[in-house]
Motif scaffolding. Structure first.
Motif, PDB file in Angstrom:
ATOM      1  N   SER A 158     -49.860 -99.458  31.359  1.00 33.38           N
ATOM      2  CA  SER A 158     -51.241 -99.086  31.045  1.00 33.38           C
ATOM      3  C   SER A 158     -51.394 -98.712  29.577  1.00 33.38           C
ATOM      4  O   SER A 158     -52.381 -99.054  28.928  1.00 33.38           O
ATOM      5  N   PHE A 159     -50.402 -98.003  29.013  1.00 35.57           N
ATOM      6  CA  PHE A 159     -50.495 -97.574  27.614  1.00 35.57           C
ATOM      7  C   PHE A 159     -50.561 -98.779  26.668  1.00 35.57           C
ATOM      8  O   PHE A 159     -51.282 -98.770  25.672  1.00 35.57           O
ATOM      9  N   ARG A 218     -54.709 -93.591  24.883  1.00 29.85           N
ATOM     10  CA  ARG A 218     -55.353 -94.830  24.456  1.00 29.85           C
ATOM     11  C   ARG A 218     -56.738 -94.574  23.870  1.00 29.85           C
ATOM     12  O   ARG A 218     -57.437 -93.643  24.269  1.00 29.85           O
ATOM     13  N   ASP A 243     -63.706 -92.870  22.331  1.00 36.42           N
ATOM     14  CA  ASP A 243     -62.420 -92.323  22.775  1.00 36.42           C
ATOM     15  C   ASP A 243     -61.622 -91.715  21.635  1.00 36.42           C
ATOM     16  O   ASP A 243     -60.635 -91.024  21.871  1.00 36.42           O
ATOM     17  N   ASN A 269     -52.749 -93.833  30.263  1.00 37.60           N
ATOM     18  CA  ASN A 269     -54.189 -93.875  30.011  1.00 37.60           C
ATOM     19  C   ASN A 269     -54.857 -92.725  30.760  1.00 37.60           C
ATOM     20  O   ASN A 269     -55.020 -92.775  31.981  1.00 37.60           O
ATOM     21  N   ASN A 278     -57.436 -95.604  35.286  1.00 35.97           N
ATOM     22  CA  ASN A 278     -57.074 -94.222  34.968  1.00 35.97           C
ATOM     23  C   ASN A 278     -55.735 -93.888  35.634  1.00 35.97           C
ATOM     24  O   ASN A 278     -55.581 -94.006  36.850  1.00 35.97           O
ATOM     25  N   THR A 305     -58.534-102.957  29.182  1.00 37.10           N
ATOM     26  CA  THR A 305     -58.686-101.554  29.567  1.00 37.10           C
ATOM     27  C   THR A 305     -58.089-101.311  30.944  1.00 37.10           C
ATOM     28  O   THR A 305     -58.536-101.891  31.933  1.00 37.10           O
ATOM     29  N   ASP A 316     -59.919 -96.985  23.740  1.00 31.90           N
ATOM     30  CA  ASP A 316     -60.493 -98.280  24.122  1.00 31.90           C
ATOM     31  C   ASP A 316     -61.901 -98.476  23.573  1.00 31.90           C
ATOM     32  O   ASP A 316     -62.386 -99.595  23.518  1.00 31.90           O
TER      33      ASP A 316
END
Length: 374
Positions: free
Chosen positions: A219-220, A271, A277, A251, A228, A225, A273
């Motif tokens: 995920s990182f 992250r 953020d 994330n 969660n 995207t 995105d």
């Protein structure tokens, strides 16, 4: 009907004009033994019954024993196939063991024919056999952890757990042995080797009071995207085990990050995105830790309003899958995030750059007082 032997001296015999069913042939070649076989026991009386035949205990025991032997043979062939794949045996040897296993497996006739057809197609497609065997090997490894839990992680050694297979090995080790790591346990989930039982693994380690370094790189470092990561860690965090985290990369939205118990955290990876953020850069000022920030190519540089604090040396910016066409965007993002006198390290995982583009990148980031890691 047999041909009648004849010649000039031996004429063809004429058949009898009247034949009865009970008349015996004088030239029969049947032996007395054959006649007895055909005639059978004259005292035999047929005793067929229309009633169903019910199994007794002896019949049932025989069926169970045959089934047990059948399963033991399957297990033996399965172990032989796993060993051949592990030792990287020749394609022919692996195919032979694979075929033996398929032939003995319990299948209906229709399913067996389907498996036979698929196996023949796989063996014929030599150009792809390597890839298919690798996938088979991985599937067998994932299954064999449950079948053979004796494969344990070493005692008093460093533990790095990556992927679901090693996760299962770790859980089996924790359940069935007294082995323990020599220091913090590193847990890595990637897009190639994801960890599906993440909360179960982290909880099992935390209840034994092992410190954790968690890198959710699937995920990182995601190109799009990701979801969660709190959902993957919810059971672990709700049980109050967040204090065992020494590092955490993934994330996590700002609202979730504020609620995490990260008492001894040394490194955190988050992250960006969208431009909004970027506020995560200044989040959790109570955490005096090294921060890794992965910036998505979806971020519009003009919209970024946050920047790295002046004089900070605890930041590393990640740009995944960078290409030469992204250089202008990268320069604009760095100008927004790194005003004058503010430094950070840069990391470019999985980038696709030519030698000339690498030189151009090094020259560009050198003017910005940052340290690149391609």
């Amino acid at each position: 009907m047999r041909p009648v032997p004849h010649c000039e001296e031996l004429l063809i015999p004429k058949p009898p004009e009247h034949v009865t069913l009970d008349e015996e042939s004088s030239d029969s070649d049947e032996s007395e033994e054959e006649k007895e076989t055909h005639i059978g026991d004259t005292t035999f009386e047929q005793s067929c019954s229309s009633e169903p035949h019910l199994l007794n205990q002896e019949d049932l025991n025989d069926l169970v024993l045959r089934r047990k032997n059948h399963l033991l043979k399957q297990q033996q062939l399965f172990q032989e196939l796993t060993e051949a794949l592990t030792k990287k045996a020749t394609v022919g040897a692996v195919q032979a063991k694979h075929w033996k296993l398929l032939k003995i497996m319990s299948r209906t006739e229709e399913d067996f024919k389907l498996l036979e057809t698929k196996s023949r197609i796989m063996c014929a497609d030599l150009s792809k056999i390597g890839t298919k065997l690798e996938k088979t090997h991985e599937a067998l490894q994932n299954s064999s952890v449950i079948l053979f839990p004796s494969e344990q992680l070493p005692n008093d050694a460093s533990w790095t757990i990556q992927g679901e297979y090693e996760t299962r090995k770790a859980l089996a080790t924790l359940r069935n042995s007294e082995n323990k790591p020599s220091g913090p346990v590193t847990v890595i989930s990637t897009s190639v080797k994801p960890i599906l039982s993440l909360s179960e693994l982290l909880t099992s380690l935390a209840v034994r009071k092992y410190q954790l370094k968690v890198k959710l790189l699937d995920s990182f470092w995601a190109s799009t995207t990701p979801a969660n990561d709190y959902n993957r860690l919810e059971a672990f965090l709700k049980a109050g085990h967040g204090s065992y985290l020494l590092s955490l990369m993934g994330n996590f939205p700002l609202t979730v990050l504020d609620s995490l118990e990260l008492r001894y955290i040394r490194k955190i990876g988050l992250r960006i995105d969208t431009a909004a953020d970027a506020a995560i850069i200044h989040s959790r000022q109570d955490l005096k830790c090294y921060r890794h920030i992965c910036v998505s190519t979806k971020v519009v540089p003009h919209d970024i309003e946050e920047s790295i604090p002046e004089g900070s040396k605890l930041f590393c910016l990640h740009f995944v899958g960078l290409q030469g066409s992204n250089f202008y965007w990268l320069k604009e993002v760095l100008h927004k995030l790194l005003p004058p006198n503010r430094t950070a390290s840069l990391y470019f995982p999985e980038c696709s750059l030519t030698a000339a583009e690498v030189q151009e990148l090094l020259q560009m980031v050198g003017d910005l007082n940052v340290v690149p890691c391609v």
